[in-house]
Every structure is written in structure tokens, then in C-alpha cells.
Design a protein around this motif. Structure first.
Motif, PDB file in Angstrom:
ATOM      1  N   UNK A 164       1.758  13.131  -2.378  1.00 14.31           N
ATOM      2  CA  UNK A 164       0.487  13.734  -1.989  1.00 14.31           C
ATOM      3  C   UNK A 164      -0.590  12.754  -1.590  1.00 14.31           C
ATOM      4  N   UNK A 165      -1.762  12.883  -2.238  1.00 12.15           N
ATOM      5  CA  UNK A 165      -2.935  12.110  -1.858  1.00 12.15           C
ATOM      6  C   UNK A 165      -2.924  10.690  -2.399  1.00 12.15           C
ATOM      7  N   UNK A 166      -1.897  10.292  -3.147  1.00 13.05           N
ATOM      8  CA  UNK A 166      -1.883   8.938  -3.701  1.00 13.05           C
ATOM      9  C   UNK A 166      -1.299   7.920  -2.726  1.00 13.05           C
ATOM     10  N   UNK A 167      -0.333   8.331  -1.893  1.00  8.06           N
ATOM     11  CA  UNK A 167       0.373   7.387  -1.027  1.00  8.06           C
ATOM     12  C   UNK A 167      -0.508   6.951   0.141  1.00  8.06           C
ATOM     13  N   UNK A 168      -0.641   5.618   0.285  1.00  6.16           N
ATOM     14  CA  UNK A 168      -1.445   5.052   1.373  1.00  6.16           C
ATOM     15  C   UNK A 168      -0.586   4.473   2.491  1.00  6.16           C
ATOM     16  N   UNK A 169       0.587   3.950   2.138  1.00  2.15           N
ATOM     17  CA  UNK A 169       1.423   3.268   3.132  1.00  2.15           C
ATOM     18  C   UNK A 169       2.877   3.689   2.974  1.00  2.15           C
ATOM     19  N   UNK A 170       3.507   4.033   4.090  1.00  2.67           N
ATOM     20  CA  UNK A 170       4.917   4.427   4.111  1.00  2.67           C
ATOM     21  C   UNK A 170       5.606   3.655   5.230  1.00  2.67           C
ATOM     22  N   UNK A 171       6.670   2.929   4.865  1.00  5.54           N
ATOM     23  CA  UNK A 171       7.344   2.078   5.842  1.00  5.54           C
ATOM     24  C   UNK A 171       8.854   2.134   5.633  1.00  5.54           C
ATOM     25  N   UNK A 172       9.581   2.233   6.743  1.00  7.99           N
ATOM     26  CA  UNK A 172      11.029   2.053   6.722  1.00  7.99           C
ATOM     27  C   UNK A 172      11.284   0.660   7.285  1.00  7.99           C
ATOM     28  N   UNK A 173      11.519  -0.294   6.411  1.00  6.83           N
ATOM     29  CA  UNK A 173      11.604  -1.690   6.808  1.00  6.83           C
ATOM     30  C   UNK A 173      13.023  -2.038   7.227  1.00  6.83           C
TER      31      UNK A 173
ATOM     32  N   UNK B  86       1.110  14.274   2.814  1.00  7.86           N
ATOM     33  CA  UNK B  86       0.589  12.936   2.488  1.00  7.86           C
ATOM     34  C   UNK B  86      -0.819  12.819   3.066  1.00  7.86           C
ATOM     35  N   UNK B  87      -1.749  13.431   2.413  1.00  6.36           N
ATOM     36  CA  UNK B  87      -3.085  13.655   2.989  1.00  6.36           C
ATOM     37  C   UNK B  87      -3.974  12.429   2.997  1.00  6.36           C
ATOM     38  N   UNK B  88      -3.540  11.306   2.402  1.00  6.92           N
ATOM     39  CA  UNK B  88      -4.373  10.098   2.397  1.00  6.92           C
ATOM     40  C   UNK B  88      -3.642   8.910   3.015  1.00  6.92           C
ATOM     41  N   UNK B  89      -2.594   9.178   3.781  1.00  3.98           N
ATOM     42  CA  UNK B  89      -1.771   8.108   4.342  1.00  3.98           C
ATOM     43  C   UNK B  89      -2.564   7.294   5.371  1.00  3.98           C
TER      44      UNK B  89
ATOM     45  N   UNK C  23       4.996   2.706  -0.272  1.00  5.75           N
ATOM     46  CA  UNK C  23       6.433   2.969  -0.348  1.00  5.75           C
ATOM     47  C   UNK C  23       7.104   2.288   0.833  1.00  5.75           C
ATOM     48  N   UNK C  24       8.003   1.342   0.525  1.00  6.63           N
ATOM     49  CA  UNK C  24       8.736   0.620   1.556  1.00  6.63           C
ATOM     50  C   UNK C  24      10.225   0.862   1.339  1.00  6.63           C
ATOM     51  N   UNK C  25      10.854   1.589   2.259  1.00 10.48           N
ATOM     52  CA  UNK C  25      12.280   1.892   2.190  1.00 10.48           C
ATOM     53  C   UNK C  25      13.036   0.829   2.983  1.00 10.48           C
ATOM     54  N   UNK C  26      13.929   0.108   2.336  1.00 10.22           N
ATOM     55  CA  UNK C  26      14.618  -1.029   2.943  1.00 10.22           C
ATOM     56  C   UNK C  26      15.921  -0.574   3.595  1.00 10.22           C
TER      57      UNK C  26
END
Length: 600
Positions: A49-58, A74-77, A22-25
């Protein structure tokens, strides 16, 4: 409850429960939504939940003051990047407890943090007593971030460090602290001495542009340290214990007011090995901590030098010549004067896959002498393991410049449409290549009876769950690169290669791409010098000395001097030709500036 539902409904990005990235622009829309959510990320984020691997506010968000409690779900970030936001001065208070233990990359650069939670290295007033007694309950707890590899805290307002980071992130490999207000290093970063070495895997420690007045002798406890950058600080002395770091290869001490003028001169022109050797023998007027015996030895050395002033002068002159010969030089051809510059267009499709790319052209490498090509490929492999964090942070690709047709397109395409001729293989679709590699990995694992896979196969999981795969395409439509998996056989380097097109890509940050490229160019300059010196001997024996550059020293003798590598700037632009990245610019290569002289 209705207000919460309304807030969550404003975030359509979180409706896909199986989303991995998930990349928030940045932009007015994002800022408005963050303000409505109370200055934090939405609670609906936890539904991934456990699906998200990457979170970024770009691009940053001026209204994001804290991550928010959804982070705990976010247990698998693996990657959390919140650069250029409004975290601070204590915007992480309580947030460290929410960070998932799976986190590998944490980017909090360009915020206004003055303090960190104890778990991330903030002041921990109670730690000292507990550690001194050896029975602190905190020491018996498992580390909170056992997988953390990279922590980027650049350009905040941090004044001090505590030992919590060493306790909670024992696998940390890269710590970036440049542009803060730290006054001592390692300061309180390292816990009291114990049976377990602190941060045993820490390979890169960058603290340029702080207010460091002291580099403590405890730096030697960082047994895995390979790169140390404390340039542009207020250091007056360098401890001789720095030479006790067993793996240290690159040291940047430039732009400090060192009392030892000899050492100050060396850090501007000499390689790390020479600097560490100088410190190892006690230096001249610098360093604390070697004890009485070293003081006696230094006094004896001074006495002998007073008795033989002429010999001292000659020795200094020879040292100056040796330092001059050790210089590594590169020249940059600016794009404005390049008659045929290469450029790369970046498609919007890469934003959700692998958005960051930095490119450069290098001319003048000689792969025909000895085993130079093998050495270069070995350097690339080592960088992938170290600074690239086994390709999870960034990936390097190299191409024979003669075999490239520009302009290039950096794009993302479906696995069943993307075709490439991988190194040593026939043309194949990307989805079939990955399936083939996975099959090979499974077979290899069975034959060797191992739990872990090795080689190229271990990077396959980096593309798990991606709908499109990143690729670099030339003007003829040929895919020449498929990061992070492979290059193309079409542009493979060979013994006759002299011009090289370099690319570094990342799903994490642009700065990591630049840091990797900086280091790669330094290693190439070192290899170029080494190869040139070996070639000089062969050429001179064949009476072909006119092919190399010679310089005269103060005597009548001549010594070979390297012809510098030529770097050509490469622009990365969007589809409307707006500039995204130009490398190397005048501000690039600063991480290796103490070892590399750049002529623009």
C-alpha cells in the motif's frame, strides 16, 4: 481463491507491510514466480500500500509482460523500474491508469514496446480535434502523473509519440528515448499551442540512435530544454529555431547526414554556443522557418562572399582555427597499464539501500588559479539540482586523491554504527548527524518563517525508513562518503588539489550514474580549459611559457592549447572480485561525444 493464496505465498518479499523499497533480483527463481503469477507482478504486492516508495526488477525478467493491477494500490510509489523485461509490443495497455500520481521516476528501458498508452505519449488520435477547439474534456482534467520527473524509454521499438505525456506529466525533467524507431522529433509529443507552455521543466531530451529524419521547428517550444541529444540519426537539416531554445547548453548532433557541410564539421568539434550562433544567423544552406527576410539576408551574404573569395577563404581558415581551439580533450589511462589503479569493492549490503556506484579518477585540475575551486563546487551544486533531480536520482561526491587510502569498500551499515567526520563538523554517528541536521532545519524554518527547508537539510528524507545507510570506506576504515548526505572532511578538496576521486551513486539505475558522470567530466574539461587559458595569460606575463603547451597556426602566431585532463579507469567489483562496472570504458562518454574528444 486457494490458487491466489498459493501465488501470494511464493513472494516472501511482500510480507513486511511497512517496507519502503523492494528490489526483485533477476534469476530463474524470479522468472518461475512471475510465470506462475501469469506474467505479472503478484497481487500481494498491493498489501504494501502506502508504505512502498520504490519498486525495481533488477537485471530484468523475460517473463514479466505487464505490471499487473496491484500497482494501483501502491499509492505512495516514487520509483518504478522495470528494465529488460518482456513489456511489449503493447504491454502497457491499460497500465497507465494504474500508475500512482506520486510517481517520480519511471524506467521502462530495454523492453519491446512498440506502442505506449496515450497517457505516456502514445498515439492519441482524438487529441487533435479536442485541442483545436480548446474545449476538450481531457484538457480540463488534472494531470495523471503530476510528480513524474524522469521517464526512461531507451531501447524499445517506439515509432511515434503523442501529446498525452505533455498533458499528463507537466513536471517532467528528463525524457530518454534513445535506441527506438522514431522518425520525427518532437513529432506529436507537443500538444497544439495554447496558453500553457508544454513540458516547461523538461531539461534533458535524449533521442540518440533512432531513425529521425526531421527535427521540427516546434523544438523551440520546449522553453526549459538544456540538453538535446539527437546523435546517430538520419537528419539532413537542423531548424534554425533550435537557436530559440533559451536555456539550451548542450547539443549533440553528431553522426547525422547533414546537407550543410559547414555545420556538419562544426558539430564534430565546436561547442554548443558556436553551433547555435551559426543557426541563429541562418546557417549556410540549412534550416527552415525563418521566413522571407532571412532568405534575402542569406542571398545578400552569398553575393558578398562571391565578390570577395579571398576574404572568404581567410575567414574559413580563421573559423577552423577557432573551432580547433574550442576542442575539449581528455585522455583515458586504462586500468591494464595503470601501475596503481584504484578499485572499489561493493558489499551485498548495498543492494537494498543504494546499489549503483560509478567511480573515476581525474588528474590535472588546477584549483589554484583564480576562483577555479569555487567554480567547480558551483558546477557540482548545479548538477545536483538538474540532472541529479535534487539528489533523488543520483548524488555526486568528490575527494582529494592524495588523502585516500585504497582499496575502497562500498558498504551499508546501521545508523548507530556508521561514523563520519562530515564537511565542517566533528566526527559523529550517522543517526546523530541526521537528528542534528533535522533540528537545524526546523530551527531555520522557524527563524525564516518558511514552509520549505533548504540546503543540505532537504535531502534528509531520502534516507527515511532505511535500516542501513550507504557509505564509502577507505583502507584505514575511515568513512569518506555518506551518500546522499555528505562527504568527509578527511578528503575535502582544497586549492592544492590536482587529483580527484569522483563517485556517483544512485538508488535508481546504473545508467543514471554514468550519465551524471559523463556530464560532470564534460563540465570539468570546460573548467580546465577556461582555467588554463586564464593561467596562460598570467604565466606568459611572467615569462614562464614553458609550463604550458603551445601550438602553431598557419600564420607565425602561437596560441595556447590545453593540456588534456587525464582520466583513470576505476573498477567496481563484488566481494569475490567479479567485475560490476568499469568506468570510463570505450562505450562511455557517448552522451557528450560531440563536445568532448576522448583519447583511449
Amino acid at each position: 481463491m486457494a490458487a491466489a493464496d498459493e501465488e501470494d505465498g511464493a513472494w516472501p518479499e511482500v510480507t513486511d507491510s511497512g517496507r519502503r523499497e523492494l528490489s526483485l533480483v533477476a534469476g530463474p527463481e524470479l522468472e518461475g514466480r512471475v510465470r506462475a503469477a501469469g506474467g505479472r507482478l503478484p497481487s500481494a504486492l498491493g498489501s504494501l500500500g502506502a508504505s512502498l516508495r520504490s519498486l525495481e526488477v533488477r537485471g530484468g525478467c523475460a517473463y514479466l509482460r505487464e505490471p499487473g493491477p496491484a500497482l494501483a494500490r501502491l499509492t505512495a510509489l516514487h520509483t518504478l523500474a522495470l528494465p529488460s523485461c518482456a513489456l511489449g509490443p503493447a504491454g502497457l495497455a491499460g497500465a497507465a491508469a494504474l500508475l500512482p500520481p506520486t510517481l517520480r521516476i519511471l524506467d521502462l528501458s530495454d523492453n519491446a514496446l512498440e506502442e505506449l498508452p496515450p497517457e505516456l505519449g502514445g498515439a492519441d488520435a482524438g487529441a487533435g480535434a479536442g485541442e483545436a477547439g480548446g474545449s476538450s474534456g481531457a484538457l480540463l482534467l488534472p494531470p495523471g502523473l503530476p510528480e513524474l520527473r524522469l521517464l526512461n524509454l531507451r531501447r524499445n521499438r517506439l515509432r511515434q509519440l503523442g501529446p498525452g505525456l505533455a498533458r499528463n506529466a507537466p513536471a517532467l525533467q528528463e525524457l530518454l528515448l534513445g535506441g527506438n524507431c522514431l522518425r520525427s522529433l518532437p513529432g506529436g509529443l507537443l500538444p497544439a499551442p495554447g496558453r500553457t507552455p508544454p513540458l516547461p521543466l523538461l531539461a534533458t531530451l535524449e533521442a540518440a540512435g533512432n531513425e529521425l529524419e526531421e527535427l521540427g521547428a516546434q523544438i523551440a517550444r520546449l522553453a526549459g530544454l538544456k540538453t538535446l541529444d539527437v546523435s546517430n540519426n538520419k537528419l539532413s537539416e537542423i531548424p534554425v529555431e533550435l537557436a530559440d531554445c533559451p536555456k539550451l547548453k548542450d547539443v549533440n548532433l553528431k553522426d547525422n547526414a547533414l546537407k550543410d557541410k559547414r555545420l556538419e564539421k562544426m558539430v564534430k568539434s565546436c561547442q554548443t554556443k558556436s553551433i547555435l550562433e551559426y543557426l541563429r544567423v541562418g546557417g549556410r544552406g540549412g534550416g527552415k522557418g525563418k521566413g522571407k527576410q532571412d532568405g534575402t539576408e542569406k542571398e545578400e551574404a552569398r553575393r558578398k562572399k562571391r565578390e570577395k573569395p579571398k576574404k572568404k577563404a581567410n575567414s574559413d581558415s580563421e573559423d577552423d582555427e577557432a573551432e580547433e581551439a574550442q576542442k575539449l580533450i581528455v585522455k583515458v589511462l586504462h586500468i591494464t597499464v595503470n601501475p596503481a589503479p584504484l578499485s572499489v569493492k561493493a558489499s551485498p549490503a548495498v543492494k537494498e539501500v543504494r546499489p549503483y556506484i560509478v567511480c573515476c579518477v581525474v588528474k590535472g585540475m588546477d584549483f589554484q588559479t583564480g576562483n577555479a575551486l569555487k567554480r567547480f563546487l558551483s558546477v557540482q551544486t548545479k548538477l545536483h539540482e538538474d540532472i541529479c533531480d535534487k539528489r533523488t536520482a543520483a548524488t555526486i561526491a568528490t575527494h582529494d586523491l592524495r588523502l585516500i587510502k585504497g582499496p575502497l569498500l562500498y558498504d551499508a551499515r546501521p545508523p548507530d554504527e556508521l561514523k563520519i567526520t562530515p564537511l565542517g563538523r566533528k566526527e559523529i554517528k550517522a543517526k546523530d548527524l541526521l537528528r542534528q541536521l533535522q533540528s537545524e532545519a526546523d530551527e531555520q524554518r522557524k527563524q525564516k518563517k518558511r514552509q520549505n527547508i533548504s540546503g543540505l537539510h532537504k535531502y534528509l528524507q531520502l534516507l527515511d525508513g532505511k535500516e542501513n545507510y550507504p557509505c564509502l570506506i577507505d583502507a584505514e576504515g575511515a568513512v569518506i562518503s555518506f551518500p546522499p548526505i555528505t562527504n568527509s572532511e578527511k578528503t575535502k578538496l582544497g586549492k592544492t588539489t590536482s587529483g580527484i576521486f569522483l563517485e556517483v551513486t544512485s538508488a535508481t539505475s546504473l545508467q543514471i550514474c554514468k550519465d551524471v558522470m559523463d556530464t560532470l567530466l564534460l563540465k570539468m574539461a570546460e573548467l580546465h580549459k577556461f582555467t588554463s587559458e586564464n593561467k596562460d595569460e598570467e604565466v606568459n606575463s611572467d615569462h614562464e611559457s614553458n609550463k604550458i603547451l603551445l601550438c602553431e597556426n598557419s600564420g607565425a602566431k602561437t596560441v595556447p592549447r590545453n593540456s588534456p585532463l587525464m582520466l583513470e579507469q576505476v573498477r567496481v567489483v563484488d566481494m569475490e572480485s567479479n567485475l560490476k562496472v568499469l568506468y570510463p570504458s570505450k562505450t562511455d562518454l557517448s552522451t557528450v561525444s560531440s563536445l568532448l574528444t576522448v583519447i583511449h
